[in-house]
Design an enzyme around this catalytic site. Structure first.
Site, PDB file in Angstrom:
ATOM      1  N   ASP A 401      55.547   7.177 -12.898  1.00 58.10           N
ATOM      2  CA  ASP A 401      56.409   5.781 -13.134  1.00 58.10           C
ATOM      3  C   ASP A 401      57.107   5.959 -14.443  1.00 58.10           C
ATOM      4  O   ASP A 401      57.034   6.731 -15.173  1.00 58.10           O
ATOM      5  CB  ASP A 401      55.437   4.797 -13.234  1.00 58.10           C
ATOM      6  CG  ASP A 401      55.925   3.407 -12.991  1.00 58.10           C
ATOM      7  OD1 ASP A 401      57.163   3.304 -12.532  1.00 58.10           O
ATOM      8  OD2 ASP A 401      55.677   2.257 -13.325  1.00 58.10           O
ATOM      9  N   GLU A 404      63.250   7.202 -15.183  1.00 58.86           N
ATOM     10  CA  GLU A 404      64.426   7.207 -15.292  1.00 58.86           C
ATOM     11  C   GLU A 404      65.263   8.162 -16.506  1.00 58.86           C
ATOM     12  O   GLU A 404      66.070   8.638 -15.881  1.00 58.86           O
ATOM     13  CB  GLU A 404      65.149   5.858 -15.374  1.00 58.86           C
ATOM     14  CG  GLU A 404      64.909   4.846 -14.279  1.00 58.86           C
ATOM     15  CD  GLU A 404      63.406   4.533 -14.039  1.00 58.86           C
ATOM     16  OE1 GLU A 404      63.167   4.078 -12.735  1.00 58.86           O
ATOM     17  OE2 GLU A 404      62.940   4.457 -15.074  1.00 58.86           O
ATOM     18  N   ASP A 469      61.459  -2.135  -8.913  1.00 57.85           N
ATOM     19  CA  ASP A 469      60.737  -3.344  -8.986  1.00 57.85           C
ATOM     20  C   ASP A 469      61.655  -4.604  -8.438  1.00 57.85           C
ATOM     21  O   ASP A 469      62.327  -5.291  -9.028  1.00 57.85           O
ATOM     22  CB  ASP A 469      60.328  -3.657 -10.646  1.00 57.85           C
ATOM     23  CG  ASP A 469      59.729  -2.859 -11.402  1.00 57.85           C
ATOM     24  OD1 ASP A 469      58.816  -1.979 -10.633  1.00 57.85           O
ATOM     25  OD2 ASP A 469      59.475  -2.619 -12.466  1.00 57.85           O
TER      26      ASP A 469
END
Length: 818
Positions: A401, A404, A469
């Site tokens: 997670d 980016e 999300d």
């Protein structure tokens, strides 16, 4: 050849203005063209794949690629022609024409069709650190791919950045999101990959309706041109160049239950028990941030999970695997923070000191965090060394997670360069670390990496990207299908989303049902959402009322029954880069009505899926490509080639099957591990006068042996024709080709023939008439026979025996409808 070309230069002399031709040279499959101020290097990798490097000055150096894994084929013959005004060099698949005064390039395919052409003012330019390539825009150009974006399917007319960006709680179409790929496909015979990691800007005719362009804000500009008549062929070439996605383990195609967050062993055991008590098919549960105490620990919180090893084994006995989350941000309270700090494993400031980020969210904004430098080989090696103690051989999946990276200041310095250079490839390097690490930790096993970000080429490391999300509303659901399709056309076939949504408003029963329906026909089916704060919402399918529980169970059972079909699509992706979910125009690129259509999509070649993505909808308009289609729920035959209105009650998402299809299915199981596939249901949608087939792919589902040829393929065919005044339907299950460990040796085939308006006059199995039975239950107890259900119009034919021989069924009757 070189000597003659140099003489050409001497005869022509020095041009009078910039960007005029100076000289060119050829070395086998590579050609260098020099103008007054820049040079252009062309290299044929295959006859239909060409690399071009833009070299603005004599000192320009092209960085080694993080993405491309292939080398050019130096044996490719390249023919060169030249005159006083033109140079032309070509392989059997691509031709580059270079006008000399000024230098302008045009790229054509083997038929002479122009694929790309510089505009008259020139296509290659620089501005400080930026590099830009511009091409003329043709009226019939349509653009797809580029990674994850919620905007319309066709990117023509759009302008957006190519820079991984996390936006939480989105519910509208976003032009730039978590996973960006500087690659686009077209329906005009070509695709392009720009091999540059810096922030980029795509402009597909937004600023200038006569051109499209790509701007790289740093680094040098190299691009690969792929000639291919279809998007499918373009994807095959692109994934050859950047790597194909290995097959995920078979269990990854089952249902995955997740939530932010299950906080204790007791709670999680309760969830797994309920899944099994309520008879939901399920193959995995995900543990979010609460399995450790502090972000960066990579070790169990023993207080909350006192018997975690036994828990994992207990779950495994029920067919449920455990997936653990991990991040590369470390907070100061983590017991790993000090070691990483002292060894220089964190990213740095310009003065060389560690880059600490204050007010980090995972400690209630009360501590510093630092980002592990995944470009530092020693940091990567150390980071992976922390995983085996917690993962071992019993945890088969990982969730990576924030890659980016989510918080990534522009002035941050990495081992291999600036934020601008590293940002897009950070998760690519992390995925490589996970892939290599798991291959050492669990040798011979497949990697399952659920991730939120990435870049071109990351598919070769076995990632399963999800859409971040997303908001818990219908707006969030509505933007998923175009993302799914364009990700598939970016080389990433396993895009998925949080079933039910992640953030903001509570999930409603209707939203959960509609998202579950879409999720079941996504490459990965996983429920997830924030469920532990004031704005939390449950994610389990039994938490939204009895109706939602029943419908969700029914759809999950449908997914499990279709796993033989889905798994075969996954193998197609491994072999050719073909996505699992496909845009409708794959069936007919000439139909302009399909070029921007993403309300519906193809699930393989045989299904058309049309998710309901708005509240209160009980009837939906669906676009059907040309041909005959069968309503999956009613068996109604519909002629395609336009829009139709379809009933869509809450428990029925519109699904159509292409006429003539043969669909391999499995008996419903509660997990993919429940039992071997010794019974196969073969659903047939006959069309008299045509032949349909499907080749089923099978392997052991967990090892890498399939890469060495350990798999089998079984072809099923159906053909209908008129013989001596009678309609005859022939069904065939061929002898499997190939073998693998654990392959069943005997199998029951239950053919389920739809659209049968009358009972057949006779049914033959391998040339012998077989007995008819009065019920399906009775038939299932026999080795062979048939049962005709007059009410549903379904003919069931059962045959069984050794896989060493083929099976042929002939159905004779007076009337078999389409």
């Amino acid at each position: 050849m070189k000597t003659r070309l140099i003489l050409l230069f001497l005869l022509i002399g020095t041009p009078a203005f910039a960007q005029n031709f100076r000289s060119f040279s050829q070395d086998g499959n590579s050609v260098l063209v020099r103008s007054e101020t820049s040079s252009f290097q062309f290299t044929f990798y295959k006859s239909d794949i060409l690399r071009m490097d833009f070299l603005p000055s004599t000192s320009t150096l092209i960085d080694s690629s993080y993405v491309v894994i292939q080398q050019p084929d130096k044996s490719i013959p390249v023919k060169t022609e030249y005159s006083d005004s033109l140079i032309r060099f070509s392989s059997s698949g691509l031709t580059v024409s270079c006008s000399l005064f000024p230098v302008r390039f045009t790229f054509s395919d083997s038929t002479g069709k122009i694929l790309l052409a510089e505009p008259s003012f020139g296509g290659f330019s620089t501005e400080k650190e930026a590099r830009k390539a511009t091409f003329s825009l043709k009226p019939d150009d349509h653009f797809y791919g580029t990674g994850e974006r919620g905007t319309s399917l066709d990117k023509r007319g759009q302008k957006f950045e190519s820079y991984n960006t996390q936006i939480g709680g989105y519910s509208t179409p976003l032009p730039t999101m978590n996973l960006n790929v500087p690659f686009f496909t077209t329906t005009n015979g070509y695709s392009v990959y720009i091999d540059n990691t810096y922030k980029g800007i795509f402009d597909f005719g937004h600023s200038d309706k006569t051109t499209f362009s790509y701007t790289a804000t740093g680094g040098e500009l190299s691009f690969y041109l792929f000639a291919g008549k279809t998007v499918q062929k373009q994807l095959e070439n692109y994934t050859w160049l950047t790597g194909r996605q290995p097959l995920p383990p078979r269990w990854a195609f089952g249902y995955i239950q997740s939530k932010n967050r299950y906080t204790t062993e007791e709670e999680t055991r309760g969830i797994v028990n309920t899944i099994r008590e309520k008879n939901f098919p399920c193959d995995a549960i995900v543990l979010d941030l609460a399995w450790f105490k502090h972000m960066g620990d990579i070790s169990w919180d023993e207080e909350a999970w006192p018997n975690h090893e036994q828990m994992i084994q207990d779950f495994k006995l029920t067919g449920i695997k455990t997936i653990l989350i991990t991040e590369t941000y470390l907070i100061e309270p983590s017991h790993n923070f000090k070691f990483a700090l002292e060894n220089g494993f964190f990213t740095k400031k310009s003065d060389g000191t560690p880059y600490l980020m204050p007010k980090w969210w995972s400690c209630n904004y009360g501590c510093n965090a630092a980002l592990l430098d995944m470009t530092n080989p020693e940091a990567r090696k150390w980071w992976w060394s922390l995983h085996p103690g917690s993962f071992g051989t019993s945890v088969p999946g990982i969730w990576t997670d924030l890659g980016e990276p989510e918080r990534h200041p522009e002035d941050m310095i990495h081992f291999l360069g600036s934020t601008n250079k590293i940002h897009n490839i950070y998760n690519l390097l992390w995925a490589q670390t996970i892939f290599d690490g798991f291959n050492q930790l669990q040798p011979g096993k497949r990697v399952m990496n659920l991730t939120r970000s990435g870049f071109a080429g990351i598919q070769r490391y076995g990632v399963l990207p999800w859409s971040g999300d997303v908001a818990r509303d219908f707006g969030g659901l509505a933007v998923q299908p175009p993302m799914l399709l364009n990700m598939g056309m970016s080389g990433l076939a396993y895009h998925n989303s949080d079933i039910g949504g992640y953030a903001r408003n509570p999930t409603t029963p209707e939203l959960y049902i509609r998202w579950m329906q879409y999720g079941v026909f996504s490459p990965i089916a996983r429920a997830h959402g924030a469920g532990t704060n004031a704005n939390g919402s449950p994610t389990e399918p039994w938490m939204f009322g009895k109706e939602a529980e029943r419908i969700s169970r029914d759809y999950l059972r449908l997914r499990y029954s279709l796993l033989p079909y889905i798994y075969t699509l996954a193998h197609e992706n491994y072999k050719s880069g073909l996505p699992i979910a496909r845009p409708l125009f794959f069936m007919d690129p000439s139909d302009k009505n399909l070029l921007n259509e993403s309300d519906s999509y193809l699930w393989g070649d045989n299904f058309l899926i049309s998710p309901v993505v708005a509240a209160g909808i009980r009837e939906k308009e669906v676009v059907l490509p040309k041909g005959n289609w069968i309503n999956f729920w009613t068996d109604e035959v519909v002629t395609g080639g336009g829009k139709i209105s379809v009933s869509a009650p809450l428990d029925k998402m519109p699904i159509f099957v292409r006429s003539g299809s043969v669909i391999p299915m499995a008996p419903v199981m509660i997990s993919t591990d429940e039992r071997p596939l010794d019974t196969l249901i073969v659903r047939v949608y006959p069309e008299i006068g045509s032949t349909g087939s499907f080749t089923l792919y099978e392997d052991d589902g967990e090892s890498l042996d399939y890469q060495k040829g350990a798999f089998s393929e079984t072809t099923f065919t159906q053909s209908g024709l008129v013989v001596e005044g009678k309609q005859e339907l022939t069904l065939t299950a061929e002898k499997p080709k190939g073998s693998f460990k654990g392959q069943v040796q005997n199998r029951i085939y239950l053919f389920e023939v739809r659209l049968m308006k009358e009972k057949p006059e006779s049914v033959l199995a391998d040339g012998e008439k077989i007995k008819g039975f009065s019920s399906l239950d009775h038939l299932r107890k026999e080795n062979s026979g048939f049962f005709y259900d007059q009410k549903s119009g379904i003919l069931f034919v059962q045959a069984s025996g050794s896989l060493k021989k083929s099976v042929e069924i002939i159905v004779e009757k007076k009337a078999i409808t389409r």
